[in-house]
Write a protein that holds these residues in place. Structure first.
Motif, short mmCIF file in Angstrom:
data_model
loop_
_atom_site.label_atom_id
_atom_site.label_comp_id
_atom_site.label_asym_id
_atom_site.label_seq_id
_atom_site.Cartn_x
_atom_site.Cartn_y
_atom_site.Cartn_z
N ILE A 123 72.00 7.67 50.86
CA ILE A 123 71.45 9.01 50.65
C ILE A 123 72.52 10.09 50.74
N ASN A 124 73.40 10.00 51.73
CA ASN A 124 74.37 11.07 51.97
C ASN A 124 75.59 11.01 51.06
N PHE A 125 76.04 9.82 50.72
CA PHE A 125 77.21 9.72 49.86
C PHE A 125 76.85 9.66 48.38
N LYS A 126 75.54 9.52 48.10
CA LYS A 126 75.03 9.53 46.72
C LYS A 126 75.76 8.53 45.82
N ILE A 127 76.09 7.39 46.41
CA ILE A 127 76.68 6.29 45.65
C ILE A 127 75.54 5.36 45.24
N GLN A 128 75.66 4.79 44.06
CA GLN A 128 74.61 3.89 43.57
C GLN A 128 74.25 2.85 44.62
N ASP A 129 72.96 2.67 44.84
CA ASP A 129 72.47 1.79 45.91
C ASP A 129 73.09 0.40 45.87
N MET A 130 73.16 -0.16 44.68
CA MET A 130 73.65 -1.53 44.55
C MET A 130 75.11 -1.63 44.99
N LEU A 131 75.91 -0.63 44.65
CA LEU A 131 77.33 -0.66 45.01
C LEU A 131 77.53 -0.46 46.52
N MET A 132 76.77 0.48 47.09
CA MET A 132 76.92 0.73 48.52
C MET A 132 76.46 -0.46 49.35
N THR A 133 75.33 -1.05 48.97
CA THR A 133 74.82 -2.19 49.74
C THR A 133 75.64 -3.45 49.48
N LEU A 134 76.37 -3.49 48.35
CA LEU A 134 77.31 -4.58 48.13
C LEU A 134 78.43 -4.50 49.17
N ALA A 135 78.88 -3.26 49.45
CA ALA A 135 79.91 -3.06 50.46
C ALA A 135 79.39 -3.40 51.86
N THR A 136 78.19 -2.90 52.18
CA THR A 136 77.65 -3.17 53.52
C THR A 136 77.29 -4.64 53.69
N MET A 137 77.01 -5.32 52.58
CA MET A 137 76.74 -6.77 52.65
C MET A 137 77.92 -7.49 53.30
N PHE A 138 79.14 -7.14 52.86
CA PHE A 138 80.34 -7.76 53.42
C PHE A 138 80.56 -7.33 54.87
N VAL A 139 80.25 -6.05 55.15
CA VAL A 139 80.42 -5.55 56.51
C VAL A 139 79.52 -6.29 57.49
N PHE A 140 78.22 -6.39 57.14
CA PHE A 140 77.26 -7.05 58.04
C PHE A 140 77.53 -8.54 58.15
N GLN A 141 77.99 -9.13 57.05
CA GLN A 141 78.37 -10.54 57.08
C GLN A 141 79.55 -10.73 58.04
N GLY A 142 80.50 -9.80 57.98
CA GLY A 142 81.65 -9.85 58.89
C GLY A 142 81.25 -9.64 60.34
N VAL A 143 80.29 -8.74 60.57
CA VAL A 143 79.79 -8.51 61.93
C VAL A 143 79.17 -9.79 62.49
N ALA A 144 78.37 -10.47 61.65
CA ALA A 144 77.72 -11.71 62.09
C ALA A 144 78.77 -12.78 62.40
N LEU A 145 79.78 -12.89 61.55
CA LEU A 145 80.83 -13.89 61.77
C LEU A 145 81.64 -13.57 63.02
N THR A 146 81.93 -12.27 63.22
CA THR A 146 82.69 -11.86 64.40
C THR A 146 81.89 -12.12 65.67
N TYR A 147 80.61 -11.82 65.62
CA TYR A 147 79.75 -12.00 66.79
C TYR A 147 79.68 -13.46 67.20
#
Length: 330
Positions: A123-147
């Motif tokens: 909402i705040n960065f007004k980046i296309q949903d698919m692109l932003m959640t593609l980035a967060t997909m890797f972030v959350f995957q990394g969080v799970a792996l780190t945890y």
């Protein structure tokens, strides 16, 4: 001559409309007849239950994706959120010795925060949903792996200190991944989301936002609030999918939710055309998941190699997208 051309054009349109509305259901019926004929046990009660059980987690995750699609979004992070939820809930029991309810509650709250993060970024960065959640997909995957430190979490596992984990997974938790509860949870979620999107004003508002965001805003609808709500619901169902996955296998594998993303996307987009809805809907998503489940089960019974499954799934998704977008342009 012109009259004949017009008649042919009308027939063509009628055929396309019919296939658009009922093609998925007809395909399911034809697959049931085909696999029921060429295999011995496809139509047995045990196998039908097995199909429903196998699509339960995909359907739950896909329903969350469907809600994000209803507001014009596209949450690609659902598989990673499911992985994170799977790791969290099992660790709550095995590492921290928490009770049945508290382990699930902590997991859901954490994943709802993930949904808020997704929505805030989109909402705040007004980046296309698919692109932003593609980035967060890797972030959350990394969080799970780190945890999890890249390890499988299971009862009596060896901890980094060299000691064995002492926590036990509650027997009640394990029942969530067993028949009939895993199927009941899926059907309740499908019914609840179908009723919400179809028969409540909030569901209609979400469809209005997905159809034309600017027009919805001019109509006085709190667009940002509903988009936030949609991403939280998407994260919630991804979390439930991850929790049910943990209950089914009784451990947390590395990136366990990742393989469910493709099937969830396919189910949601196949569902666009069911009964001519032309939009994301819970019943259509369930039908899409059933179609994928029948295909997978039938091909396994025919001894088709597992590595060829994605070819079939990808082809089905391509066909569904082709029909959906062809209809939109005509």
């Amino acid at each position: 001559m012109m009259a004949a051309d017009s008649t042919r054009e009308k027939k063509k349109v009628q055929i396309v409309d019919f296939l658009y509305k009922y093609g998925t259901l007809i395909t399911i019926l034809l697959l049931v007849v085909f696999f029921g004929t060429v295999t011995d046990n496809f139509l047995s009660t045990t196998n039908i239950i097995n199909i429903l059980r196998s699509i339960s987690i995909v359907t739950i995750i896909a329903i969350g994706l469907t809600v994000s699609l209803s507001v014009g979004g596209f949450d690609l992070s659902v598989g990673s959120v499911a992985s994170l939820a799977n790791a969290l809930v099992i660790s709550m029991y095995v590492w921290h010795g928490q009770s049945f309810g508290l382990g699930i509650a902590v997991t859901i709250v954490f994943c709802l925060v993930v949904g808020v993060i997704n929505a805030w970024l989109v909402i705040n960065f007004k980046i296309q949903d698919m692109l932003m959640t593609l980035a967060t997909m890797f972030v959350f995957q990394g969080v799970a792996l780190t945890y999890t430190r890249g390890a499988t979490i299971s009862q009596n596992m060896v901890m980094p200190s060299g000691d064995f984990a002492t926590g036990q997974i509650p027997k009640l938790f394990g029942k969530l991944g067993q028949v009939p509860w895993i199927i009941v949870i899926m059907l309740v979620i499908v019914a609840a989301v179908h009723l919400f999107l179809t028969y409540t004003k909030h569901g209609r508002y979400m469809y209005m936002i997905g159809g034309n965001q600017e027009a919805a805003k001019l109509s006085g609808i709190a667009v940002s609030r509903y988009r936030l709500f949609a991403y939280m619901i998407s994260a919630l169902f991804a979390a439930i999918g991850g929790i049910v996955l943990g209950a089914r296998v009784m451990n947390a594998e590395v990136n366990a939710g990742g393989p469910y993303l493709m099937d969830a996307v396919a189910a949601a987009f196949i569902g666009y055309s069911v009964f001519g809805a032309g939009k994301p809907n819970a019943f259509g998503t369930f039908a899409g998941a059933v179609l994928i489940g029948i295909l997978s089960n039938g091909l396994i019974m025919l001894s088709i190699p597992y590595y060829a499954m994605d070819i079939v799934k990808g082809s089905v998704l391509a066909l569904a997208l082709g029909i959906t977008y062809y209809k939109r342009k005509h």
